[in-house]
Design a protein around this motif. Structure first.
Motif, PDB file in Angstrom:
ATOM      1  N   THR A  38       0.752  -1.345  -0.059  1.00 27.96           N
ATOM      2  CA  THR A  38      -0.061  -0.080  -0.003  1.00 27.96           C
ATOM      3  C   THR A  38       0.840   1.398  -0.044  1.00 27.96           C
ATOM      4  OG1 THR A  38      -0.102  -0.121   2.423  1.00 27.96           O
ATOM      5  CG2 THR A  38      -2.027  -1.033   1.169  1.00 27.96           C
ATOM      6  N   ILE A  39       0.611   2.265  -0.747  1.00 21.15           N
ATOM      7  CA  ILE A  39       0.980   3.416  -0.749  1.00 21.15           C
ATOM      8  C   ILE A  39       0.141   4.681  -0.638  1.00 21.15           C
ATOM      9  CG2 ILE A  39       2.444   5.005  -2.526  1.00 21.15           C
ATOM     10  CD1 ILE A  39       3.456   2.624  -4.007  1.00 21.15           C
ATOM     11  N   ILE A  69      -2.921  17.389 -11.529  1.00 20.43           N
ATOM     12  CA  ILE A  69      -2.123  16.687 -12.707  1.00 20.43           C
ATOM     13  C   ILE A  69      -0.914  16.110 -12.255  1.00 20.43           C
ATOM     14  CG2 ILE A  69      -1.095  17.281 -14.706  1.00 20.43           C
ATOM     15  CD1 ILE A  69      -3.207  19.563 -15.373  1.00 20.43           C
ATOM     16  N   LEU A  70      -0.234  16.641 -11.389  1.00 21.13           N
ATOM     17  CA  LEU A  70       0.999  16.087 -10.984  1.00 21.13           C
ATOM     18  C   LEU A  70       0.864  15.047 -10.202  1.00 21.13           C
ATOM     19  CD1 LEU A  70       2.755  19.623  -9.695  1.00 21.13           C
ATOM     20  CD2 LEU A  70       3.419  18.207 -11.941  1.00 21.13           C
ATOM     21  N   VAL A  71      -0.160  14.884  -9.197  1.00 18.37           N
ATOM     22  CA  VAL A  71      -0.306  13.733  -8.215  1.00 18.37           C
ATOM     23  C   VAL A  71      -0.790  12.608  -9.127  1.00 18.37           C
ATOM     24  CG1 VAL A  71      -1.592  12.839  -6.337  1.00 18.37           C
ATOM     25  CG2 VAL A  71      -0.491  15.016  -6.323  1.00 18.37           C
ATOM     26  N   MET A  72      -1.557  12.975 -10.039  1.00 21.87           N
ATOM     27  CA  MET A  72      -2.134  11.711 -10.836  1.00 21.87           C
ATOM     28  C   MET A  72      -0.925  11.381 -11.733  1.00 21.87           C
ATOM     29  SD  MET A  72      -4.982  11.363  -9.692  1.00 21.87           S
ATOM     30  CE  MET A  72      -5.359   9.894 -10.580  1.00 21.87           C
ATOM     31  N   GLY A  73      -0.217  11.861 -12.246  1.00 20.85           N
ATOM     32  CA  GLY A  73       1.364  11.659 -12.682  1.00 20.85           C
ATOM     33  C   GLY A  73       1.875  10.676 -11.908  1.00 20.85           C
ATOM     34  N   ARG A  79       1.872   2.921 -10.283  1.00 18.62           N
ATOM     35  CA  ARG A  79       1.151   1.813 -10.600  1.00 18.62           C
ATOM     36  C   ARG A  79       2.119   1.007 -11.728  1.00 18.62           C
ATOM     37  NH1 ARG A  79      -4.617   4.720 -11.017  1.00 18.62           N
ATOM     38  NH2 ARG A  79      -5.316   4.082  -8.857  1.00 18.62           N
ATOM     39  N   THR A  80       2.698   1.720 -12.580  1.00 16.94           N
ATOM     40  CA  THR A  80       3.577   1.036 -13.431  1.00 16.94           C
ATOM     41  C   THR A  80       4.710   0.230 -12.746  1.00 16.94           C
ATOM     42  OG1 THR A  80       3.076   2.670 -15.197  1.00 16.94           O
ATOM     43  CG2 THR A  80       5.035   1.196 -15.560  1.00 16.94           C
ATOM     44  N   ARG A  81       5.419   0.804 -11.849  1.00 15.87           N
ATOM     45  CA  ARG A  81       6.259   0.311 -11.090  1.00 15.87           C
ATOM     46  C   ARG A  81       5.820  -0.836 -10.069  1.00 15.87           C
ATOM     47  NH1 ARG A  81      11.388   2.930 -11.281  1.00 15.87           N
ATOM     48  NH2 ARG A  81      11.872   0.921 -10.236  1.00 15.87           N
ATOM     49  N   PHE A  82       4.807  -0.315  -9.328  1.00 13.94           N
ATOM     50  CA  PHE A  82       4.364  -1.460  -8.288  1.00 13.94           C
ATOM     51  C   PHE A  82       2.897  -1.719  -8.551  1.00 13.94           C
ATOM     52  CE2 PHE A  82       7.273   1.632  -6.784  1.00 13.94           C
ATOM     53  CZ  PHE A  82       8.410   0.964  -6.186  1.00 13.94           C
ATOM     54  N   PRO A  83       2.799  -2.588  -9.576  1.00 10.91           N
ATOM     55  CA  PRO A  83       1.359  -2.893 -10.051  1.00 10.91           C
ATOM     56  C   PRO A  83       0.314  -3.885  -8.931  1.00 10.91           C
ATOM     57  CG  PRO A  83       2.849  -4.424 -11.138  1.00 10.91           C
ATOM     58  CD  PRO A  83       3.718  -3.313 -10.571  1.00 10.91           C
ATOM     59  N   LYS A  84       1.132  -4.604  -8.139  1.00 16.70           N
ATOM     60  CA  LYS A  84       0.386  -5.125  -6.915  1.00 16.70           C
ATOM     61  C   LYS A  84      -0.007  -4.377  -5.822  1.00 16.70           C
ATOM     62  CE  LYS A  84       2.269  -9.758  -8.405  1.00 16.70           C
ATOM     63  NZ  LYS A  84       2.829 -10.864  -7.815  1.00 16.70           N
ATOM     64  N   ALA A  85       0.556  -2.960  -5.951  1.00 18.45           N
ATOM     65  CA  ALA A  85       0.270  -2.178  -4.602  1.00 18.45           C
ATOM     66  C   ALA A  85      -1.006  -1.401  -5.113  1.00 18.45           C
ATOM     67  CB  ALA A  85       1.389  -1.061  -4.587  1.00 18.45           C
ATOM     68  N   SER A  86      -1.588  -1.137  -3.791  1.00 23.28           N
ATOM     69  CA  SER A  86      -2.890  -0.296  -3.803  1.00 23.28           C
ATOM     70  C   SER A  86      -2.410   1.134  -3.589  1.00 23.28           C
ATOM     71  CB  SER A  86      -3.750  -0.695  -2.428  1.00 23.28           C
ATOM     72  OG  SER A  86      -4.861   0.371  -2.494  1.00 23.28           O
ATOM     73  N   ILE A  87      -2.867   1.988  -4.200  1.00 21.15           N
ATOM     74  CA  ILE A  87      -2.383   3.571  -4.179  1.00 21.15           C
ATOM     75  C   ILE A  87      -3.418   4.457  -3.988  1.00 21.15           C
ATOM     76  CG2 ILE A  87      -1.326   5.543  -5.173  1.00 21.15           C
ATOM     77  CD1 ILE A  87       0.204   3.213  -7.101  1.00 21.15           C
TER      78      ILE A  87
END
Length: 140
Positions: A38-39, A69-73, A79-87
């Protein structure tokens, strides 16, 4: 959250010439444990209507949309780097107070306070896990 990231928007976007600067998304992801689950991204509300404890200095009417915009980036990058993590973005609702933000950063396994901010350096230092904070601007 396993990882708490303090993402400073208002000062970074509006603090021209005051020593505030952007951090590359990769500077965040390279410090996060690959098995994180989780992040939580702690940042300012994106609008006055969303924020319980907004600061006038953040001038949300001027910085809120750009902050989103910055936060969604950053979310897309993570999500790309940690696909199994909930953000999760931790910036609105009656439970997202300054005290809760401090608690999230102190209790996280990893606290990333990579922008110039006295708000996040102290909980990163007091963290029960590992705290990361800037010692220079070399990666800005």
């Amino acid at each position: 959250d396993d990882v708490a990231i303090h993402f400073r928007c208002g000062d970074t976007l509006l603090g021209e010439g005051k020593g505030f600067y952007y951090i590359k998304y990769s500077e965040y992801s390279k410090r996060i444990s690959p098995d994180t689950r989780t992040i939580g991204i702690i940042t300012q509300p994106f609008s006055i209507a969303e924020g319980v404890q907004t600061r006038n200095i953040d001038q949300i009417s001027q910085s809120g949309d750009r902050c989103r915009i910055l936060v969604m980036g950053l979310v897309d990058h993570l999500r790309t780097r940690f696909p199994k993590a909930s953000i999760s973005i931790r910036n609105n609702g009656p439970d997202e107070t300054k005290a809760m933000a401090f608690a999230r950063m102190i209790m996280a396994n990893q606290t990333l306070a990579l922008t110039q901010s006295s708000f996040s350096v102290w909980p990163a230092l007091a963290s029960f896990g590992t705290g990361h904070f800037p010692t220079s601007r070399k990666n800005a």
